[in-house]
Design an enzyme around this catalytic site. Structure first.
Site, PDB file in Angstrom:
ATOM      1  N   LYS A  53      -9.302   5.548   5.582  1.00 30.74           N
ATOM      2  CA  LYS A  53      -8.007   5.040   5.128  1.00 30.74           C
ATOM      3  C   LYS A  53      -8.193   3.824   4.228  1.00 30.74           C
ATOM      4  O   LYS A  53      -8.887   2.883   4.590  1.00 30.74           O
ATOM      5  CB  LYS A  53      -7.115   4.682   6.324  1.00 30.74           C
ATOM      6  CG  LYS A  53      -6.638   5.921   7.057  1.00 30.74           C
ATOM      7  CD  LYS A  53      -5.693   5.579   8.189  1.00 30.74           C
ATOM      8  CE  LYS A  53      -5.280   6.852   8.913  1.00 30.74           C
ATOM      9  NZ  LYS A  53      -4.609   6.564  10.172  1.00 30.74           N
TER      10      LYS A  53
ATOM     11  N   ASP B  26       0.878  -1.157   0.000  1.00 33.14           N
ATOM     12  CA  ASP B  26       0.000   0.000   0.000  1.00 33.14           C
ATOM     13  C   ASP B  26       0.928   1.224   0.000  1.00 33.14           C
ATOM     14  O   ASP B  26       2.121   1.102   0.301  1.00 33.14           O
ATOM     15  CB  ASP B  26      -0.854  -0.037   1.271  1.00 33.14           C
ATOM     16  CG  ASP B  26      -1.707   1.198   1.430  1.00 33.14           C
ATOM     17  OD1 ASP B  26      -2.290   1.644   0.430  1.00 33.14           O
ATOM     18  OD2 ASP B  26      -1.788   1.726   2.562  1.00 33.14           O
ATOM     19  N   LEU B  27       0.411   2.376  -0.331  1.00 27.69           N
ATOM     20  CA  LEU B  27       1.258   3.585  -0.380  1.00 27.69           C
ATOM     21  C   LEU B  27       0.982   4.527   0.803  1.00 27.69           C
ATOM     22  O   LEU B  27       1.853   4.773   1.644  1.00 27.69           O
ATOM     23  CB  LEU B  27       1.003   4.320  -1.698  1.00 27.69           C
ATOM     24  CG  LEU B  27       1.732   5.656  -1.842  1.00 27.69           C
ATOM     25  CD1 LEU B  27       3.215   5.463  -2.095  1.00 27.69           C
ATOM     26  CD2 LEU B  27       1.126   6.470  -2.989  1.00 27.69           C
ATOM     27  N   ASP B  28      -0.268   5.017   0.830  1.00 23.69           N
ATOM     28  CA  ASP B  28      -0.628   6.029   1.827  1.00 23.69           C
ATOM     29  C   ASP B  28      -0.589   5.445   3.230  1.00 23.69           C
ATOM     30  O   ASP B  28      -1.313   4.493   3.529  1.00 23.69           O
ATOM     31  CB  ASP B  28      -2.039   6.562   1.538  1.00 23.69           C
ATOM     32  CG  ASP B  28      -2.125   7.277   0.193  1.00 23.69           C
ATOM     33  OD1 ASP B  28      -1.552   8.348   0.066  1.00 23.69           O
ATOM     34  OD2 ASP B  28      -2.766   6.717  -0.724  1.00 23.69           O
TER      35      ASP B  28
ATOM     36  N   THR C  68       0.829  10.405   3.583  1.00 26.57           N
ATOM     37  CA  THR C  68      -0.146  11.232   2.866  1.00 26.57           C
ATOM     38  C   THR C  68      -1.490  11.275   3.567  1.00 26.57           C
ATOM     39  O   THR C  68      -2.314  12.125   3.237  1.00 26.57           O
ATOM     40  CB  THR C  68      -0.397  10.653   1.456  1.00 26.57           C
ATOM     41  OG1 THR C  68      -0.268   9.253   1.558  1.00 26.57           O
ATOM     42  CG2 THR C  68       0.540  11.222   0.439  1.00 26.57           C
TER      43      THR C  68
ATOM     44  N   LYS D 297     -10.819  -1.954  -1.680  1.00 28.92           N
ATOM     45  CA  LYS D 297     -10.561  -2.620  -0.404  1.00 28.92           C
ATOM     46  C   LYS D 297     -11.799  -2.424   0.481  1.00 28.92           C
ATOM     47  O   LYS D 297     -12.391  -1.366   0.404  1.00 28.92           O
ATOM     48  CB  LYS D 297      -9.340  -1.977   0.282  1.00 28.92           C
ATOM     49  CG  LYS D 297      -8.056  -2.069  -0.536  1.00 28.92           C
ATOM     50  CD  LYS D 297      -6.949  -1.192   0.051  1.00 28.92           C
ATOM     51  CE  LYS D 297      -5.742  -1.156  -0.878  1.00 28.92           C
ATOM     52  NZ  LYS D 297      -4.647  -0.296  -0.421  1.00 28.92           N
TER      53      LYS D 297
ATOM     54  N   GLU E 212       0.161  -2.961   4.826  1.00 40.09           N
ATOM     55  CA  GLU E 212      -0.973  -2.042   4.940  1.00 40.09           C
ATOM     56  C   GLU E 212      -1.019  -1.309   6.272  1.00 40.09           C
ATOM     57  O   GLU E 212      -0.593  -1.844   7.291  1.00 40.09           O
ATOM     58  CB  GLU E 212      -2.269  -2.868   4.881  1.00 40.09           C
ATOM     59  CG  GLU E 212      -2.879  -3.005   3.528  1.00 40.09           C
ATOM     60  CD  GLU E 212      -3.528  -1.740   3.005  1.00 40.09           C
ATOM     61  OE1 GLU E 212      -3.719  -0.782   3.783  1.00 40.09           O
ATOM     62  OE2 GLU E 212      -3.810  -1.688   1.802  1.00 40.09           O
ATOM     63  N   ASP E 213      -1.601  -0.106   6.263  1.00 38.31           N
ATOM     64  CA  ASP E 213      -1.847   0.608   7.517  1.00 38.31           C
ATOM     65  C   ASP E 213      -3.335   0.668   7.855  1.00 38.31           C
ATOM     66  O   ASP E 213      -3.701   1.141   8.924  1.00 38.31           O
ATOM     67  CB  ASP E 213      -1.322   2.051   7.428  1.00 38.31           C
ATOM     68  CG  ASP E 213      -2.124   2.864   6.434  1.00 38.31           C
ATOM     69  OD1 ASP E 213      -2.355   2.369   5.310  1.00 38.31           O
ATOM     70  OD2 ASP E 213      -2.555   3.977   6.778  1.00 38.31           O
TER      71      ASP E 213
ATOM     72  N   SER F 226      -2.143   0.477  -4.362  1.00 40.90           N
ATOM     73  CA  SER F 226      -2.769   1.639  -3.730  1.00 40.90           C
ATOM     74  C   SER F 226      -4.070   1.963  -4.445  1.00 40.90           C
ATOM     75  O   SER F 226      -4.131   1.905  -5.677  1.00 40.90           O
ATOM     76  CB  SER F 226      -1.839   2.849  -3.821  1.00 40.90           C
ATOM     77  OG  SER F 226      -2.536   4.020  -3.448  1.00 40.90           O
ATOM     78  N   ALA F 227      -5.083   2.332  -3.666  1.00 37.68           N
ATOM     79  CA  ALA F 227      -6.359   2.732  -4.263  1.00 37.68           C
ATOM     80  C   ALA F 227      -6.279   4.136  -4.850  1.00 37.68           C
ATOM     81  O   ALA F 227      -7.212   4.599  -5.499  1.00 37.68           O
ATOM     82  CB  ALA F 227      -7.453   2.681  -3.193  1.00 37.68           C
TER      83      ALA F 227
HETATM   84  C1  G6P Z   1      -5.705   5.551  -0.533  1.00 35.61           C
HETATM   85  C2  G6P Z   1      -5.920   6.347   0.738  1.00 35.61           C
HETATM   86  C3  G6P Z   1      -7.334   6.845   0.826  1.00 35.61           C
HETATM   87  C4  G6P Z   1      -7.719   7.558  -0.475  1.00 35.61           C
HETATM   88  C5  G6P Z   1      -7.591   6.605  -1.631  1.00 35.61           C
HETATM   89  C6  G6P Z   1      -7.957   7.244  -2.970  1.00 35.61           C
HETATM   90  O1  G6P Z   1      -6.251   4.293  -0.376  1.00 35.61           O
HETATM   91  O2  G6P Z   1      -5.614   5.588   1.874  1.00 35.61           O
HETATM   92  O3  G6P Z   1      -7.457   7.699   1.933  1.00 35.61           O
HETATM   93  O4  G6P Z   1      -9.041   8.041  -0.393  1.00 35.61           O
HETATM   94  O5  G6P Z   1      -6.248   6.161  -1.696  1.00 35.61           O
HETATM   95  O6  G6P Z   1      -7.025   8.248  -3.281  1.00 35.61           O
HETATM   96  P1  G6P Z   1      -7.154   9.267  -4.466  1.00 35.61           P
HETATM   97  O7  G6P Z   1      -5.813   9.968  -4.465  1.00 35.61           O
HETATM   98  O8  G6P Z   1      -7.391   8.488  -5.716  1.00 35.61           O
HETATM   99  O9  G6P Z   1      -8.287  10.182  -4.161  1.00 35.61           O
HETATM  100 MG    MG Z   2      -2.921   3.107   3.485  1.00 36.24          MG
END
Ligand code: G6P
Ligand code: MG
Length: 223
Positions: free
Chosen positions: A49, A13-15, A21, A151, A175-176, A120-121
């Site tokens: 999240k 995962d990224l964020d 972020t 997710k 993942e967080d 990452s989503a």
């Molecule tokens: C990640 C973050 C979420 C965020 C999602 C979509 O999964 O944890 O908080 O809403 O990405 O991000 P975006 O940049 O596409 O709005």
């Molecule tokens: Mg995350």
């Protein structure tokens, strides 16, 4: 759980894992929520999240009992407004925003021949990787626009393993978010959670923060 020896790849995962972020996502969503008259709370913050942009907006509206107050087009406009603010915030990011230990961990994985992909989503993930100067570490990135479900559905982690040509049992997902750990577990991969035991009780392996995530510690936890 798989054995450590079986593991050949990592799906990240990224964020909240590579970089924080979530601070910027939270700031931008909170600003919008308060404008719409939705009271912010910690459960809402945690629940956002890992979930997609539109799912995030729906959760905010539901929290405020406003899920039926906006048309589809109005919702798209609100989500776009949040994203514009978010994109503005991430422009200031530099490699200094990489979370503790992550660069060393990625270097170690690369040196030892583990394969790496991103699950990452976020549609902004490529921009964030570029700001952090980490693009080269992630040659394989799942395109969130290609997903039929977000997710906690396993789809994004299943695709993350497929991009590496590995079986799920050969992959660790990192993942967080609670929704993310559920997605990894449902994909039959080994889940590593970064964060509190309260939120991440379903994780196979858990660390309080990224600085503790090393191959040696993962091996120990999987033994
Ligand atoms: C990640 C973050 C979420 C965020 C999602 C979509 O999964 O944890 O908080 O809403 O990405 O991000 P975006 O940049 O596409 O709005
Ligand atoms: Mg995350």
């Amino acid at each position: 759980m798989a054995t450590f020896k079986q593991i050949k790849g990592f799906v990240f995962d990224l964020d909240g894992v590579i970089t924080d972020t979530s601070l910027y996502h939270t700031k931008a969503w909170r600003q919008l929520a308060e404008k719409l008259g939705v009271t912010w709370n910690k459960d809402l913050e945690e629940g956002l999240k890992g979930i997609s942009r539109m799912d995030s907006l729906e959760l905010i509206l539901k929290t405020g009992g406003k899920e039926n107050d906006y048309s589809h087009d109005e919702k798209v406009a609100l989500a776009t407004e949040k994203n514009t603010n978010y994109v503005n915030e991430i422009k200031q990011m530099t490699p200094a925003n990489i979370l503790p230990g992550i660069k060393d961990f990625l270097d170690d994985l690369r040196d030892k021949g583990y394969l790496i992909s991103l699950a990452s989503a976020s549609k902004n993930a490529p921009t964030v990787l570029k700001q952090l100067q980490l693009t080269d570490y992630f040659p394989k990135v799942v395109d969130p626009a290609s997903l039929s479900k977000g997710k906690p559905d396993p789809e994004i982690y299943t695709k993350g393993a497929e991009l590496l040509n590995l079986a799920p049992e050969q992959c660790i997902g990192v993942e967080d978010a609670e929704a993310g750990i559920q997605a990894i577990n449902a994909a039959n991969e080994t889940s590593v959670g970064i964060g509190s035991a309260k939120t991440l009780s379903a994780a196979d392996v858990r660390f309080d923060d990224t600085s503790q995530m090393t191959l040696a510690n993962i091996e120990k936890a999987m033994a």
